[in-house]
Design an enzyme around this catalytic site. Structure first.
Site, mmCIF file in Angstrom:
data_model
loop_
_atom_site.group_PDB
_atom_site.id
_atom_site.type_symbol
_atom_site.label_atom_id
_atom_site.label_comp_id
_atom_site.label_asym_id
_atom_site.label_seq_id
_atom_site.Cartn_x
_atom_site.Cartn_y
_atom_site.Cartn_z
ATOM 1 N N ASP A 159 57.974 -19.068 -23.642
ATOM 2 C CA ASP A 159 58.852 -18.211 -24.671
ATOM 3 C C ASP A 159 58.741 -18.951 -25.765
ATOM 4 O O ASP A 159 58.524 -17.870 -26.718
ATOM 5 C CB ASP A 159 60.223 -18.601 -23.822
ATOM 6 C CG ASP A 159 60.238 -18.489 -22.832
ATOM 7 O OD1 ASP A 159 59.495 -16.859 -21.971
ATOM 8 O OD2 ASP A 159 60.484 -18.783 -21.531
ATOM 9 N N HIS A 187 65.154 -18.941 -19.030
ATOM 10 C CA HIS A 187 64.118 -18.414 -19.143
ATOM 11 C C HIS A 187 64.002 -16.677 -18.453
ATOM 12 O O HIS A 187 63.440 -16.991 -17.181
ATOM 13 C CB HIS A 187 62.978 -19.316 -17.996
ATOM 14 C CG HIS A 187 61.529 -18.583 -18.142
ATOM 15 N ND1 HIS A 187 61.404 -18.286 -19.000
ATOM 16 C CD2 HIS A 187 60.479 -17.949 -17.382
ATOM 17 C CE1 HIS A 187 60.124 -17.433 -18.726
ATOM 18 N NE2 HIS A 187 59.584 -17.515 -17.056
#
Ligand code: NAD
Ligand code: LMR
Length: 333
Positions: A159, A187
């Site tokens: 990410d 996440h």
């Protein structure tokens, strides 16, 4: 040359491992002068595929790779390992959220926590990649009580890399000119990618990302959404989840944990929460961390506006709910 260290990769016959094993064995994580013994764990139906991976690793003729130990036995896989990449788990399909994998995957991490506890070195560094990664990591740590909780982490580096790439593209600078983009929380699609402390080098000067990008609204809207939904976008396009970029992120994560972060720079990792920034305690929450001597420390004192605080509360709440659900699954086992 140093003595070889033992490194385990689970899900070694899978997609991510196919890229990851090569990067590790080339020395991109532990260094170009650190010999390695790679332990490859997968499940019995994948033994044939695993044999092929072992053949290919041999055929790569990599000087740092001293031995490869393919196995389906956790007792062999986790024996004396210094680092563990826990990749092996079911990936999601189009239309699913990562937490939909919880009931299928969490038991894998209970069993692997127990095996780490029994067989691994007590200073082992554990990186959980398999989804839902934060919750799998908290479960894994719970079932490995003899290993410090600080040694368990979940991957939000993909990410971070995605967010950094978005900022670089918008500011029209190379990736290496962007630093300190933060991923807070889970996440999952509730994560909060935060560029408010990020810095971009333009010419010879460092500027806040918001100035370099020149579009404050972008940073609160499409930037956040693009990063939150990038995994799903890759699945929609490839019909399989991200693998090359996930492997690269796993290498970046473990590389920085092993070797430390550069002065003035921080990276995001899912780590055990001490309640910093009002995150719920005792979940694996992604924070900005600085790393020295293989120990991470949450970066303190960053200012947060109301927008950031509300996003961080949502992702924290989701992590608490996931943890409760996961522990119920494990207790029912
Ligand atoms: P894959 O299906 O290609 O490979 C998974 C492998 O794990 C398979 O070979 C399978 O046999 C093996 N496996 C299953 N159970 C196991 C067990 N108990 N022990 C050892 N091995 C086992 O999947 P993939 O694309 O490599 O993805 C793996 C996981 O990583 C998925 O859960 C995916 O969602 C996750 N992922 C996480 C991130 C992240 O940023 N955290 C990024 C990409 C993928
Ligand atoms: C990703 O972020 O690409 C992975 O977590 C895979 C997924 O399910 O999105």
């Amino acid at each position: 040359m140093a003595e070889p260290i033992r490194v385990v990769v689970t899900g070694a016959a899978g997609q991510i491992a196919y890229s990851l094993l090569y990067m590790i064995a080339r020395g991109e994580v532990f260094g170009k002068d650190q010999p390695l013994i790679l332990h490859l764990l997968d499940i019995p139906p994948m033994v044939g595929v695993l044999e092929g991976v072992v053949m290919e690793l041999a055929d790569c003729a990599l000087p740092l790779l001293r031995e490869v130990v393919p196995t389906t036995d956790p007792a062999v896989a986790f024996k004396d390992v210094s680092a563990a990449f826990l990749v092996g788990a079911m990936p999601r399909k189009e239309g699913m959220e990562r937490k939909d994998l919880l009931s299928a995957n969490v038991k894998i991490f209970k069993a692997q926590g127990q095996a780490l506890d029994k067989y691994a070195r007590k200073d082992v560094k554990v990186l959980v990649v398999g989804n839902p990664a934060n919750t799998n990591a908290v479960v894994c740590s719970f079932y490995a009580p003899s290993i410090p909780r600080e040694n368990f982490s979940a991957m939000t580096r993909l990410d971070q890399n995605r967010a950094t790439a978005q900022i670089a593209a918008k500011a029209k600078v190379p990736i290496s000119d962007v630093k300190n983009v933060i991923i807070w929380g889970n996440h999952s699609s509730t994560q909060f990618p935060d560029a408010s402390h990020a810095v971009v080098t333009v010419g010879n000067t460092e500027k806040p990302a918001v100035e370099a990008v020149g579009d404050a609204e972008f940073l609160k809207s499409s930037f956040v959404e693009t990063v939150q939904k990038r995994g799903a976008a890759v699945i929609a396009a490839r019909k399989m989840s991200s693998a090359m970029s996930a492997a690269k992120a796993a290498c970046d994560h473990m590389h920085d944990w092993w070797n430390g972060t550069a002065p003035g720079q921080y990276v995001s990792m899912g780590v055990i929460s001490d309640g910093s920034y009002d995150a719920p305690k005792d979940v694996i929450y992604s924070f900005p961390v600085e790393i020295k001597n293989k120990q991470w420390k949450i970066v303190q004192g960053l200012s947060l506006d109301d927008f950031a605080k509300s996003k961080m509360a949502v992702t924290g709440k989701e992590l608490l709910e996931e943890k409760n659900e996961a522990m119920a699954v494990c207790n029912a086992d």
